[in-house]
Design a protein around this motif. Structure first.
Motif, mmCIF file in Angstrom:
data_model
loop_
_atom_site.group_PDB
_atom_site.id
_atom_site.type_symbol
_atom_site.label_atom_id
_atom_site.label_comp_id
_atom_site.label_asym_id
_atom_site.label_seq_id
_atom_site.Cartn_x
_atom_site.Cartn_y
_atom_site.Cartn_z
ATOM 1 N N UNK A 1 35.541 39.558 40.607
ATOM 2 C CA UNK A 1 35.363 39.083 39.234
ATOM 3 C C UNK A 1 35.924 37.669 39.132
ATOM 4 N N UNK A 2 35.230 36.833 38.383
ATOM 5 C CA UNK A 2 35.648 35.437 38.238
ATOM 6 C C UNK A 2 36.792 35.327 37.241
ATOM 7 N N UNK A 3 37.824 34.592 37.633
ATOM 8 C CA UNK A 3 38.939 34.324 36.728
ATOM 9 C C UNK A 3 38.980 32.845 36.423
ATOM 10 N N UNK A 4 39.150 32.473 35.166
ATOM 11 C CA UNK A 4 39.161 31.049 34.806
ATOM 12 C C UNK A 4 40.380 30.353 35.374
ATOM 13 N N UNK A 5 40.358 29.027 35.425
ATOM 14 C CA UNK A 5 41.517 28.290 35.934
ATOM 15 C C UNK A 5 42.771 28.616 35.147
ATOM 16 N N UNK A 6 43.898 28.676 35.872
ATOM 17 C CA UNK A 6 45.173 28.972 35.211
ATOM 18 C C UNK A 6 45.674 27.777 34.420
ATOM 19 N N UNK A 7 45.269 26.585 34.804
ATOM 20 C CA UNK A 7 45.673 25.368 34.111
ATOM 21 C C UNK A 7 44.464 24.485 33.907
ATOM 22 N N UNK A 8 44.652 23.187 33.814
ATOM 23 C CA UNK A 8 43.504 22.280 33.678
ATOM 24 C C UNK A 8 42.529 22.491 34.826
ATOM 25 N N UNK A 9 41.239 22.673 34.490
ATOM 26 C CA UNK A 9 40.230 23.016 35.489
ATOM 27 C C UNK A 9 40.136 21.965 36.583
ATOM 28 N N UNK A 10 40.417 20.698 36.239
ATOM 29 C CA UNK A 10 40.292 19.633 37.233
ATOM 30 C C UNK A 10 41.296 19.783 38.364
ATOM 31 N N UNK A 11 42.401 20.517 38.123
ATOM 32 C CA UNK A 11 43.456 20.588 39.124
ATOM 33 C C UNK A 11 43.635 21.978 39.723
ATOM 34 N N UNK A 12 43.207 23.016 39.020
ATOM 35 C CA UNK A 12 43.504 24.360 39.508
ATOM 36 C C UNK A 12 42.277 25.116 40.013
ATOM 37 N N UNK A 13 41.125 24.921 39.422
ATOM 38 C CA UNK A 13 39.939 25.619 39.886
ATOM 39 C C UNK A 13 39.924 27.087 39.497
ATOM 40 N N UNK A 14 38.776 27.735 39.754
ATOM 41 C CA UNK A 14 38.617 29.158 39.458
ATOM 42 C C UNK A 14 39.159 30.002 40.607
ATOM 43 N N UNK A 15 39.352 31.287 40.312
ATOM 44 C CA UNK A 15 39.814 32.227 41.328
ATOM 45 C C UNK A 15 38.992 33.511 41.251
ATOM 46 N N UNK A 16 38.922 34.190 42.397
ATOM 47 C CA UNK A 16 38.321 35.517 42.433
ATOM 48 C C UNK A 16 39.421 36.569 42.311
ATOM 49 N N UNK A 17 39.118 37.619 41.592
ATOM 50 C CA UNK A 17 40.009 38.777 41.521
ATOM 51 C C UNK A 17 39.202 40.022 41.859
ATOM 52 N N UNK A 18 39.788 40.948 42.590
ATOM 53 C CA UNK A 18 39.090 42.177 42.969
ATOM 54 C C UNK A 18 39.135 43.160 41.809
ATOM 55 N N UNK A 19 37.947 43.573 41.388
ATOM 56 C CA UNK A 19 37.841 44.554 40.315
ATOM 57 C C UNK A 19 36.650 45.454 40.632
ATOM 58 N N UNK A 20 36.875 46.691 41.090
ATOM 59 C CA UNK A 20 35.769 47.558 41.490
ATOM 60 C C UNK A 20 34.696 47.644 40.415
ATOM 61 N N UNK A 21 33.449 47.527 40.851
ATOM 62 C CA UNK A 21 32.351 47.538 39.880
ATOM 63 C C UNK A 21 32.058 48.955 39.414
ATOM 64 N N UNK A 22 31.501 49.034 38.228
ATOM 65 C CA UNK A 22 31.091 50.307 37.632
ATOM 66 C C UNK A 22 29.571 50.383 37.710
ATOM 67 N N UNK A 23 28.994 51.261 38.551
ATOM 68 C CA UNK A 23 27.541 51.317 38.664
ATOM 69 C C UNK A 23 26.834 51.523 37.334
ATOM 70 N N UNK A 24 27.449 52.252 36.426
ATOM 71 C CA UNK A 24 26.804 52.484 35.135
ATOM 72 C C UNK A 24 26.642 51.194 34.342
ATOM 73 N N UNK A 25 27.580 50.247 34.533
ATOM 74 C CA UNK A 25 27.505 48.986 33.801
ATOM 75 C C UNK A 25 26.621 47.965 34.509
ATOM 76 N N UNK A 26 26.477 48.086 35.818
ATOM 77 C CA UNK A 26 25.753 47.092 36.597
ATOM 78 C C UNK A 26 24.283 47.420 36.821
ATOM 79 N N UNK A 27 23.906 48.687 36.653
ATOM 80 C CA UNK A 27 22.555 49.128 36.988
ATOM 81 C C UNK A 27 21.925 49.723 35.746
ATOM 82 N N UNK A 28 20.765 49.197 35.365
ATOM 83 C CA UNK A 28 20.169 49.621 34.097
ATOM 84 C C UNK A 28 18.648 49.524 34.166
#
Length: 427
Positions: free
Chosen positions: A54-81
């Protein structure tokens, strides 16, 4: 976990970033059971870390910190429709808006209205920051009934790299930064996303792939590049009739940098090679030969990219604002006007829940206004071209039709026969 500079660039180029792949299945069967499909997805994809990011927004100013990935198991019911739209509407809407960022950046949709013949479709969508086109292909293969689990990358088995000369690196840097020309502009307010899915005639494609007759035959990429050049000439005239001076018109070809040891690695493992399209050549076979000469140099050009990319991406990752500058610059239509890619679905026959895969439909991303991206796929005995344009409404259909006509022109070409050969046959 910090995003790579390539991933950060896909988030910061100002576009939705959605790409996809769809499988079409005959209508002579019941709709896919969502509970079964969700169970299959959990079984085949649940253990893949990339699908749980899952995408996490920058912790500080985007120009200096950038985005991060966080592990969050997906829910098939929410992803498949289920989705009640026809395939063209679904794909056009998909490329026009970003996926929500509150869960892993992918979706799997099922529609019973894929086309006029009533085919059923399973559509995998993802943000390009999460997955590239080769990753989508890998994931889709994993869903099939007879799929074999992907082998994890084997450490220490990468093939030896050839030495790269400084002249080759310098030449590639000049190509990357060279200013080209954009497609002839329409009024800005007329630009709108559009998608066209064009089924190409299989006998025509087989004949085109045997061209030029005196050569080795043509690859799908070579045919796509040359026929797109011919379509542009037919639509806009030779380059001398275009605005913006003598600059060439560049096509961009994604080339996979993965090797055998990590062929199934998910993420972003491609580079982009720019080539000048031979719009000024008036013969379909001459355009094809010109594109073959360009494609023949890809291996050595990729070697240069392997040398260029690590220090460049390391610098951009340390300074996320640089990733944004690079992404915005490369998104400009005079630099990356048209992405052209092609591949063959090699697992035939393929089945999903016992249903035969009849056609594969690719979905390249939407680029900045004034551009068009194309992707061609060969699956079993079908050839499918998808055009995603950010031009005037209906331009995707017009470009797709023009490319189909150019492919027919290539297939119809005959090699010149010299007089002596004709006389020998006559005797």
């Amino acid at each position: 976990m910090r995003l790579t500079a390539i991933e950060e660039g896909h988030l910061r180029n100002g576009m939705p970033g959605t790409i996809g792949i769809a499988g079409l299945f005959p209508a002579d069967g019941p709709p896919f059971d969502l509970a079964w499909l969700r169970a299959r997805v959990r079984e085949r994809w649940g253990g893949l870390e990339r699908m749980n990011l899952t995408l996490r927004p920058p912790a500080g100013p985007a120009a200096f910190s950038g985005h991060r990935w966080a592990v969050r198991p997906f829910d098939p019911a929410a992803h498949i429709a289920m989705d009640d739209r026809d395939l063209n509407t679904l794909l056009t809407d998909a490329v026009s808006r970003p996926l929500p960022e509150d869960r892993p950046l992918w979706r799997l949709l099922v529609t019973e209205r894929a086309g006029e013949s009533g085919e059923h479709a399973v559509v995998l969508l993802a943000h390009h920051a999460l997955l590239d086109g080769r990753s989508l292909e890998t994931l889709f293969r994993l869903l099939m009934d007879d799929a074999r689990p992907s082998r994890p990358p084997v450490p220490g088995t990468a093939s030896a790299r050839r030495p790269v000369r400084a002249a080759g690196v310098g030449r590639e840097l000049r190509i990357i930064g060279a200013r080209g020309r954009a497609l002839p502009a329409a009024p800005t307010e007329d630009y709108a996303p559009s998608v066209a899915v064009v089924g190409l005639d299989a006998p025509v494609m087989r004949a085109a792939r045997r061209q030029p007759e005196a050569g080795r035959g043509a690859t799908l990429n070579e045919l796509l590049l040359s026929s797109f050049a011919g379509a542009l000439r037919a639509r806009y005239g030779p380059l001398s009739a275009w605005p913006a001076g003598p600059a060439p018109f560049f096509g961009t070809v994604p080339v996979d940098l993965r090797g055998r040891h990590d062929a199934h690695r998910l993420g972003n493992g491609v580079t982009a090679l720019r080539i000048p399209l031979p719009v000024d050549l008036d013969s379909p076979v001459a355009r094809l030969r010109a594109c073959q000469e360009e494609v023949a140099a890809f291996d050595h050009r990729c070697d240069a990219h392997r040398a260029i990319l690590p220090p460049l991406l390391a610098t951009a990752r340390a300074m996320p604002w640089l990733a944004q500058v690079m992404a915005r610059r490369l998104a400009r239509p005079e630099l990356t006007t048209s992405l052209c890619t092609a591949f063959k679905w090699r697992d035939n026959p393929s089945r999903l829940h016992g249903r035969a895969l009849a056609r594969v439909v690719p979905l390249p991303q939407l680029a900045t206004p004034g551009t068009a991206n194309l992707c061609l796929v060969h699956c079993a005995d079908t050839y499918t071209l998808t055009v995603v344009s950010h031009l005037r409404t209906g331009d995707a259909e017009a470009i797709g039709g023009a490319v189909a006509r150019e492919l027919a022109a290539v297939a119809a070409c005959e090699a010149p026969v010299d007089r002596s050969a004709r006389e020998v046959r006559a005797r």
